[in-house]
Scaffold this active site. Structure first.
Site, mmCIF file in Angstrom:
data_model
loop_
_atom_site.group_PDB
_atom_site.id
_atom_site.type_symbol
_atom_site.label_atom_id
_atom_site.label_comp_id
_atom_site.label_asym_id
_atom_site.label_seq_id
_atom_site.Cartn_x
_atom_site.Cartn_y
_atom_site.Cartn_z
ATOM 1 N N HIS A 271 -11.811 -9.754 4.452
ATOM 2 C CA HIS A 271 -10.947 -8.914 5.298
ATOM 3 C C HIS A 271 -10.494 -9.700 6.521
ATOM 4 O O HIS A 271 -11.318 -10.244 7.241
ATOM 5 C CB HIS A 271 -11.698 -7.671 5.766
ATOM 6 C CG HIS A 271 -11.921 -6.660 4.678
ATOM 7 N ND1 HIS A 271 -12.342 -5.388 4.918
ATOM 8 C CD2 HIS A 271 -11.749 -6.749 3.339
ATOM 9 C CE1 HIS A 271 -12.431 -4.726 3.775
ATOM 10 N NE2 HIS A 271 -12.089 -5.545 2.808
ATOM 11 N N TYR B 53 -12.857 2.202 11.778
ATOM 12 C CA TYR B 53 -13.819 2.779 12.720
ATOM 13 C C TYR B 53 -13.077 3.872 13.475
ATOM 14 O O TYR B 53 -12.098 3.583 14.161
ATOM 15 C CB TYR B 53 -14.315 1.709 13.707
ATOM 16 C CG TYR B 53 -15.243 0.675 13.092
ATOM 17 C CD1 TYR B 53 -14.753 -0.431 12.395
ATOM 18 C CD2 TYR B 53 -16.628 0.801 13.234
ATOM 19 C CE1 TYR B 53 -15.611 -1.371 11.838
ATOM 20 C CE2 TYR B 53 -17.496 -0.142 12.686
ATOM 21 C CZ TYR B 53 -16.980 -1.216 11.986
ATOM 22 O OH TYR B 53 -17.833 -2.155 11.441
ATOM 23 N N PRO C 238 -25.733 0.191 13.960
ATOM 24 C CA PRO C 238 -24.910 -0.454 12.932
ATOM 25 C C PRO C 238 -23.421 -0.579 13.259
ATOM 26 O O PRO C 238 -22.686 -1.238 12.527
ATOM 27 C CB PRO C 238 -25.106 0.443 11.707
ATOM 28 C CG PRO C 238 -25.569 1.748 12.233
ATOM 29 C CD PRO C 238 -26.305 1.469 13.493
ATOM 30 N N LYS D 282 -23.914 -5.985 12.711
ATOM 31 C CA LYS D 282 -24.556 -7.255 13.079
ATOM 32 C C LYS D 282 -25.945 -7.478 12.488
ATOM 33 O O LYS D 282 -26.436 -8.615 12.480
ATOM 34 C CB LYS D 282 -24.654 -7.362 14.612
ATOM 35 C CG LYS D 282 -23.320 -7.543 15.302
ATOM 36 C CD LYS D 282 -22.811 -8.970 15.164
ATOM 37 C CE LYS D 282 -21.353 -9.105 15.464
ATOM 38 N NZ LYS D 282 -20.507 -9.398 14.313
ATOM 39 N N TYR E 173 -16.748 -9.591 16.462
ATOM 40 C CA TYR E 173 -16.893 -8.948 15.150
ATOM 41 C C TYR E 173 -17.032 -9.989 14.035
ATOM 42 O O TYR E 173 -17.886 -9.853 13.162
ATOM 43 C CB TYR E 173 -15.696 -8.020 14.897
ATOM 44 C CG TYR E 173 -15.916 -7.063 13.750
ATOM 45 C CD1 TYR E 173 -16.808 -5.997 13.859
ATOM 46 C CD2 TYR E 173 -15.227 -7.217 12.561
ATOM 47 C CE1 TYR E 173 -17.020 -5.118 12.804
ATOM 48 C CE2 TYR E 173 -15.424 -6.346 11.498
ATOM 49 C CZ TYR E 173 -16.329 -5.299 11.627
ATOM 50 O OH TYR E 173 -16.535 -4.435 10.580
HETATM 51 P P1 FAD Z 1 -35.403 -6.141 6.151
HETATM 52 O O1 FAD Z 1 -34.192 -6.165 5.325
HETATM 53 O O2 FAD Z 1 -35.886 -4.834 6.669
HETATM 54 O O3 FAD Z 1 -36.539 -6.815 5.284
HETATM 55 C C1 FAD Z 1 -37.907 -6.731 5.613
HETATM 56 C C2 FAD Z 1 -38.713 -6.724 4.324
HETATM 57 O O4 FAD Z 1 -40.095 -6.741 4.640
HETATM 58 C C3 FAD Z 1 -38.470 -5.475 3.499
HETATM 59 O O5 FAD Z 1 -38.156 -5.828 2.175
HETATM 60 C C4 FAD Z 1 -39.785 -4.701 3.601
HETATM 61 O O6 FAD Z 1 -40.057 -3.961 2.431
HETATM 62 C C5 FAD Z 1 -40.771 -5.832 3.798
HETATM 63 N N1 FAD Z 1 -42.006 -5.449 4.485
HETATM 64 C C6 FAD Z 1 -42.198 -4.518 5.439
HETATM 65 N N2 FAD Z 1 -43.473 -4.502 5.827
HETATM 66 C C7 FAD Z 1 -44.118 -5.446 5.107
HETATM 67 C C8 FAD Z 1 -45.452 -5.893 5.054
HETATM 68 N N3 FAD Z 1 -46.396 -5.343 5.826
HETATM 69 N N4 FAD Z 1 -45.768 -6.882 4.203
HETATM 70 C C9 FAD Z 1 -44.827 -7.448 3.411
HETATM 71 N N5 FAD Z 1 -43.534 -7.047 3.414
HETATM 72 C C10 FAD Z 1 -43.195 -6.075 4.254
HETATM 73 N N6 FAD Z 1 -27.000 -3.026 9.323
HETATM 74 C C11 FAD Z 1 -25.688 -3.054 9.362
HETATM 75 O O7 FAD Z 1 -25.134 -4.026 9.894
HETATM 76 N N7 FAD Z 1 -24.952 -2.031 8.811
HETATM 77 C C12 FAD Z 1 -25.546 -0.970 8.173
HETATM 78 O O8 FAD Z 1 -24.881 -0.074 7.676
HETATM 79 C C13 FAD Z 1 -26.917 -0.935 8.112
HETATM 80 N N8 FAD Z 1 -27.542 0.088 7.507
HETATM 81 C C14 FAD Z 1 -28.889 0.116 7.501
HETATM 82 C C15 FAD Z 1 -29.537 1.192 6.896
HETATM 83 C C16 FAD Z 1 -30.924 1.276 6.908
HETATM 84 C C17 FAD Z 1 -31.618 2.467 6.273
HETATM 85 C C18 FAD Z 1 -31.660 0.257 7.551
HETATM 86 C C19 FAD Z 1 -33.180 0.333 7.602
HETATM 87 C C20 FAD Z 1 -31.015 -0.826 8.115
HETATM 88 C C21 FAD Z 1 -29.621 -0.912 8.101
HETATM 89 N N9 FAD Z 1 -28.939 -1.991 8.685
HETATM 90 C C22 FAD Z 1 -27.621 -2.007 8.710
HETATM 91 C C23 FAD Z 1 -29.613 -3.111 9.269
HETATM 92 C C24 FAD Z 1 -29.740 -4.262 8.302
HETATM 93 O O9 FAD Z 1 -29.884 -3.763 6.996
HETATM 94 C C25 FAD Z 1 -30.921 -5.094 8.758
HETATM 95 O O10 FAD Z 1 -30.586 -5.651 10.003
HETATM 96 C C26 FAD Z 1 -31.375 -6.181 7.788
HETATM 97 O O11 FAD Z 1 -31.931 -5.593 6.653
HETATM 98 C C27 FAD Z 1 -32.365 -7.126 8.456
HETATM 99 O O12 FAD Z 1 -32.926 -8.004 7.507
HETATM 100 P P2 FAD Z 1 -34.449 -8.436 7.633
HETATM 101 O O13 FAD Z 1 -34.654 -9.378 6.509
HETATM 102 O O14 FAD Z 1 -34.745 -8.838 9.010
HETATM 103 O O15 FAD Z 1 -35.274 -7.093 7.419
HETATM 104 C C1 DHB Z 2 -20.767 -1.147 6.824
HETATM 105 C C2 DHB Z 2 -21.809 -0.891 7.667
HETATM 106 C C3 DHB Z 2 -21.647 -1.026 9.014
HETATM 107 O O1 DHB Z 2 -22.673 -0.783 9.848
HETATM 108 C C4 DHB Z 2 -20.439 -1.419 9.561
HETATM 109 O O2 DHB Z 2 -20.307 -1.527 10.901
HETATM 110 C C5 DHB Z 2 -19.395 -1.681 8.713
HETATM 111 C C6 DHB Z 2 -19.553 -1.540 7.347
HETATM 112 C C7 DHB Z 2 -20.954 -1.005 5.371
HETATM 113 O O3 DHB Z 2 -22.039 -0.584 4.959
HETATM 114 O O4 DHB Z 2 -20.021 -1.274 4.610
#
Ligand code: FAD
Ligand code: DHB
Length: 388
Positions: A72, A200, A292, A296, A384
């Site tokens: 995009h 948005y 969200p 980021k 962004y």
């Molecule tokens: P995570 O993806 O959370 O990975 C951590 C991993 O560690 C998981 O697989 C978990 O199961 C595992 N874990 C937890 N505890 C333990 C343990 N004790 N031992 C071993 N493993 C463990 N960001 C956006 O930008 N847009 C969005 O729309 C958006 N939607 C989201 C929706 C939800 C429900 C959530 C929770 C987050 C969302 N985020 C979103 C944020 C984004 O998904 C996260 O910033 C991203 O997943 C971060 O990656 P990470 O690897 O740091 O953590």
């Molecule tokens: C999506 C999620 C977000 O938090 C955002 O700012 C834009 C797009 C998505 O899930 O597609």
């Protein structure tokens, strides 16, 4: 068991770190409490910054992303029934790619398995020991057995609800935090995206977001009260509310379809500093959370482990510890920029319960300014797409 780097968590941060270390010949073991199927289907973020795309492609796990990701070059802000496009690529030379987080996770798990490197799913009772004497041990249960994993370094990539952060003694870490008086209800729908680029939307009824996953799948979000029960939102109500918030003066309507998934996500800003204690390095959601609205979260997680991977490579190859020592400061500069941007986008676009008409007018003025002033639009665009 013995390895060089023990990695807790198989989200984007843990999996990408494991992959980068493997490319440098550094051994690691990844521990994940969930099943492979669960992490590969967990619906979360969808927007990759240019830097995240470059990292995936340059490290050899970007083939499917390049084929299936949707590039995009602009993003829309909608308010007062008008839609305004911010031409990101024209303003910054960079773009974003829409590609689901679970697809990134699938690609990284596949790379890990084809490299024949260890990744243990469905571990439990994960505990960290020996950090105070620089001899880290990760104890856990797997397939009915108690296991001890001895390592040089531990990477805590276990997300917001993980255990790594709490292994640091009291008083070492400082937490900076905000909560918001709303949440997002997100759906995945079998409906072709109604727009080419994300929208948005600020409205009197609250925020709405139009996103997508493929040419057949829409991803849509609505601002809802915090702790909202999904059961309060039957499909008809979701579509009616989306249509009402996204209504435009010219009669444009959102394409509707079967709702395949729905969930509520809390909104929080959080930074824990520093991102390291002795041989424990924390990355991604384990140490920082953004609302969200700025898209980021996943990008920050990938950016952290790029820095950590390079620092560990310098330490193992040349005995250099300067990059490990500066890991936290290096990451926190990007983290705080994303904190401000995410807070700013959230504040500009949502309806706050306590807002009076004056504050709503300020939001609308800011939205009009950011969509008409090339200087302000460039600032939004460069944040962004991600500041290199
Ligand atoms: P995570 O993806 O959370 O990975 C951590 C991993 O560690 C998981 O697989 C978990 O199961 C595992 N874990 C937890 N505890 C333990 C343990 N004790 N031992 C071993 N493993 C463990 N960001 C956006 O930008 N847009 C969005 O729309 C958006 N939607 C989201 C929706 C939800 C429900 C959530 C929770 C987050 C969302 N985020 C979103 C944020 C984004 O998904 C996260 O910033 C991203 O997943 C971060 O990656 P990470 O690897 O740091 O953590
Ligand atoms: C999506 C999620 C977000 O938090 C955002 O700012 C834009 C797009 C998505 O899930 O597609």
């Amino acid at each position: 068991m013995r390895t060089q780097v023990g990695i807790i968590g198989a989200g984007p941060a843990g999996l990408m770190l494991a992959h980068l270390l493997h490319l440098r010949g550094i051994s690691s073991v990844v521990l994940e409490i969930r099943s492979r199927d669960y992490i590969e289907h967990r619906l979360r973020a969808g927007v990759l910054e240019q830097g995240a795309v470059d990292l995936l492609v340059e490290s050899g796990v970007g083939d499917r992303l390049l084929r299936e990701g949707m590039v995009h070059e602009g993003v829309n802000l909608q308010f007062a029934g008008e839609r305004h496009r911010v031409p990101m690529t024209e303003l910054t030379g960079r773009a974003i790619t829409v590609y689901g987080q679970q697809e990134v996770v699938k690609d990284l798990v596949a790379a890990r398995l084809s490299a024949g490197e260890p990744i243990l799913f469905e571990v439990s009772d994960v505990r960290l020991h020996g950090l105070d004497v620089d001899e880290p041990v990760v104890a856990f249960r797997h397939e009915g057995r108690d296991v001890e994993l001895r390592c040089d370094v531990v990477a805590g990539c276990d997300g917001f609800h993980g255990v790594s952060r709490s292994a640091v003694p009291e008083g070492v870490l400082t937490t900076y935090e905000r909560t918001y008086p709303f949440a997002w209800l997100g759906i995945l729908a079998a409906a072709p995206p109604a727009t080419n680029e994300l929208v948005y939307c600020h409205s009197e009824r609250g925020f709405a977001l139009v996103s997508m996953r493929t040419p057949e799948l829409s991803r849509l979000y609505l601002q809802v009260p915090p702790d909202e029960n999904v059961a309060a939102w039957p499909d008809d109500r979701i579509w009616a509310e989306l249509q009402a918030r996204l209504a435009m003066a010219d009669g444009w309507r959102l394409t509707e379809g079967e709702v395949l998934e729905k969930g509520v996500t809390a909104m929080r800003s959080l930074v824990v500093e520093p991102m390291q204690w002795r041989r424990l390095f924390l990355a991604g959601d384990a140490v920082h959370i953004v609302p969200p609205t700025g898209a980021k979260g996943m990008n920050l997680a990938l950016a952290d482990v790029k820095v950590l991977g390079e620092a560990l490579a310098a330490w193992y190859a040349d005995g250099r510890d300067d990059l490990l020592a500066s890991y936290s400061d290096t990451c926190l500069r990007r983290v705080w920029r994303a904190q401000h941007f995410s807070w700013w986008m959230t504040s500009m676009l949502h309806r706050f319960p306590g807002h009076d008409p004056y504050e709503v007018k300020l939001q609308l003025s800011q939205l009009r300014y950011v969509t008409t002033s090339p200087a302000y639009a460039r600032s939004l665009a460069e944040n962004y797409v991600g500041i290199p």
